[in-house]
Motif scaffolding. Structure first.
Motif, PDB file in Angstrom:
ATOM      1  N   THR A   1       0.822  -1.205   0.000  1.00 28.40           N
ATOM      2  CA  THR A   1       0.000   0.000   0.000  1.00 28.40           C
ATOM      3  C   THR A   1       0.853   1.251   0.000  1.00 28.40           C
ATOM      4  O   THR A   1       0.568   2.216  -0.723  1.00 28.40           O
TER       5      THR A   1
ATOM      6  N   GLU B   1       2.167   1.798  -3.487  1.00 29.95           N
ATOM      7  CA  GLU B   1       1.140   2.256  -4.426  1.00 29.95           C
ATOM      8  C   GLU B   1       0.753   3.711  -4.150  1.00 29.95           C
ATOM      9  O   GLU B   1       0.541   4.491  -5.084  1.00 29.95           O
TER      10      GLU B   1
ATOM     11  N   ASP C   1      -9.490   9.295 -11.047  1.00 30.47           N
ATOM     12  CA  ASP C   1      -8.964   7.935 -11.196  1.00 30.47           C
ATOM     13  C   ASP C   1      -7.916   7.648 -10.120  1.00 30.47           C
ATOM     14  O   ASP C   1      -7.844   6.537  -9.579  1.00 30.47           O
TER      15      ASP C   1
ATOM     16  N   ARG D   1      -9.596   6.788  -6.954  1.00 28.10           N
ATOM     17  CA  ARG D   1     -10.088   5.407  -6.975  1.00 28.10           C
ATOM     18  C   ARG D   1      -8.946   4.418  -6.736  1.00 28.10           C
ATOM     19  O   ARG D   1      -9.128   3.416  -6.033  1.00 28.10           O
ATOM     20  N   ASP D   2      -7.765   4.718  -7.314  1.00 28.96           N
ATOM     21  CA  ASP D   2      -6.612   3.852  -7.086  1.00 28.96           C
ATOM     22  C   ASP D   2      -6.196   3.862  -5.613  1.00 28.96           C
ATOM     23  O   ASP D   2      -5.840   2.818  -5.041  1.00 28.96           O
TER      24      ASP D   2
ATOM     25  N   LYS E   1      -8.698   1.843  -3.637  1.00 27.24           N
ATOM     26  CA  LYS E   1      -8.507   0.413  -3.863  1.00 27.24           C
ATOM     27  C   LYS E   1      -7.310  -0.098  -3.066  1.00 27.24           C
ATOM     28  O   LYS E   1      -7.373  -1.181  -2.452  1.00 27.24           O
ATOM     29  N   ALA E   2      -6.198   0.685  -3.085  1.00 33.95           N
ATOM     30  CA  ALA E   2      -4.990   0.264  -2.372  1.00 33.95           C
ATOM     31  C   ALA E   2      -5.221   0.224  -0.867  1.00 33.95           C
ATOM     32  O   ALA E   2      -4.799  -0.719  -0.183  1.00 33.95           O
TER      33      ALA E   2
ATOM     34  N   THR F   1      -8.163   0.110   0.783  1.00 36.55           N
ATOM     35  CA  THR F   1      -9.275  -0.731   1.232  1.00 36.55           C
ATOM     36  C   THR F   1      -8.788  -2.086   1.729  1.00 36.55           C
ATOM     37  O   THR F   1      -9.204  -2.566   2.784  1.00 36.55           O
ATOM     38  N   ARG F   2      -7.891  -2.711   0.981  1.00 33.52           N
ATOM     39  CA  ARG F   2      -7.366  -4.017   1.398  1.00 33.52           C
ATOM     40  C   ARG F   2      -6.626  -3.901   2.724  1.00 33.52           C
ATOM     41  O   ARG F   2      -6.802  -4.732   3.623  1.00 33.52           O
TER      42      ARG F   2
ATOM     43  N   ARG G   1     -14.956  -5.893   6.720  1.00 32.29           N
ATOM     44  CA  ARG G   1     -15.003  -5.071   5.515  1.00 32.29           C
ATOM     45  C   ARG G   1     -15.237  -3.624   5.937  1.00 32.29           C
ATOM     46  O   ARG G   1     -16.376  -3.181   6.068  1.00 32.29           O
TER      47      ARG G   1
ATOM     48  N   ASP H   1     -14.448  -0.372   2.257  1.00 30.41           N
ATOM     49  CA  ASP H   1     -15.514   0.084   1.351  1.00 30.41           C
ATOM     50  C   ASP H   1     -16.381   1.146   2.008  1.00 30.41           C
ATOM     51  O   ASP H   1     -16.773   2.141   1.374  1.00 30.41           O
TER      52      ASP H   1
END
Length: 243
Positions: A18, A21, A65, A68-69, A72-73, A75-76, A232, A235
């Protein structure tokens, strides 16, 4: 079903990935040229004028964008850490030494704390003063210390003496030699006291500590083997933040 020790093993890699990224996204966003684009066309003043081809530059990076990247990075990572922390609240184990439960239902986070503190206690025990093995010690209940058996030693004093070598005559005085003699004049009685510990006591403490440390490590491994529920969280966080 995932186990806590598996999540712990995954966490470090997730953090490293993470961070890498996020660094890539930040680096890209710091290059304005990648975020810019243009379109330019040329029209001559009259029909006889020179014609030129149109020019254009496409936008290569869009901030949305990039967000969003990032989401995504992260969130995990958020989900992995949440799963671990929620599980840490529930993962417990007994600390058992020789079949005896010393501490029951200990949370895994406290077991980690306990393990670290016991290592410091081990250093303390390693520095404990030990009674001199060359002496014979007994415990003095009245003074609450250890003591040796009384040892008596003589106290001497030098006493001057005179020895007549030749008696006096009518022609010569007496010849006398003086000297000193060590004469016992009293007795010292010595008793040594100590606040140190017998070697057997220190060895006993060290043995008990080692067994307790082993029990704590075993309990930690047992607690870390507990099954976990995947959480979770990412999200929900980024669904609100970047909506």
């Amino acid at each position: 079903m995932t186990r806590l020790n598996q999540i712990i093993a995954v966490e470090k890699g997730a953090k490293t990935r993470t961070q890498r990224e996020l660094a890539d996204v930040q680096q890209v966003l710091q290059k304005p040229g990648l975020l810019s684009g243009l379109s330019r066309t040329y029209r001559p003043k009259d029909e006889e004028g020179e014609t030129l081809p149109p020019e254009s530059t496409r936008v290569q990076v869009k901030a949305e964008d990039a967000l969003r990247d990032v989401a995504k990075a992260l969130t995990r990572l958020f989900d992995v850490v949440a799963t671990k922390d929620w599980a840490n609240c529930e993962a417990r184990a007994d600390v058992v030494v020789d079949g005896q439960v010393v501490v029951a239902e200990v949370p895994v986070t406290y077991l980690l704390f306990l393990e670290k503190q016991l290592a410091e206690v081990a250093q303390l025990i390693g520095r404990l003063p030990v009674l001199d093995a060359s002496e014979s010690w007994s415990y003095d209940e009245g003074q609450d210390v250890w003591r040796t058996d009384p040892v008596e030693t003589a106290r001497t004093k030098k006493i001057p003496r005179a020895h007549v070598l030749y008696e006096a005559t009518d022609k010569h005085p007496a010849q006398v030699e003086t000297y000193t003699e060590d004469v016992i004049v009293g007795t010292w009685t010595k008793v040594a006291y100590s606040g140190a510990l017998p070697a057997r006591r220190v060895n006993e403490l060290r043995d008990r500590l080692e067994r307790l440390q082993a029990a704590v490590k075993f309990a930690r491994e047992e607690a870390n083997g507990a099954e976990v529920v995947d959480r979770r969280v990412g999200d929900a966080v980024f669904g609100y933040l970047f909506n």
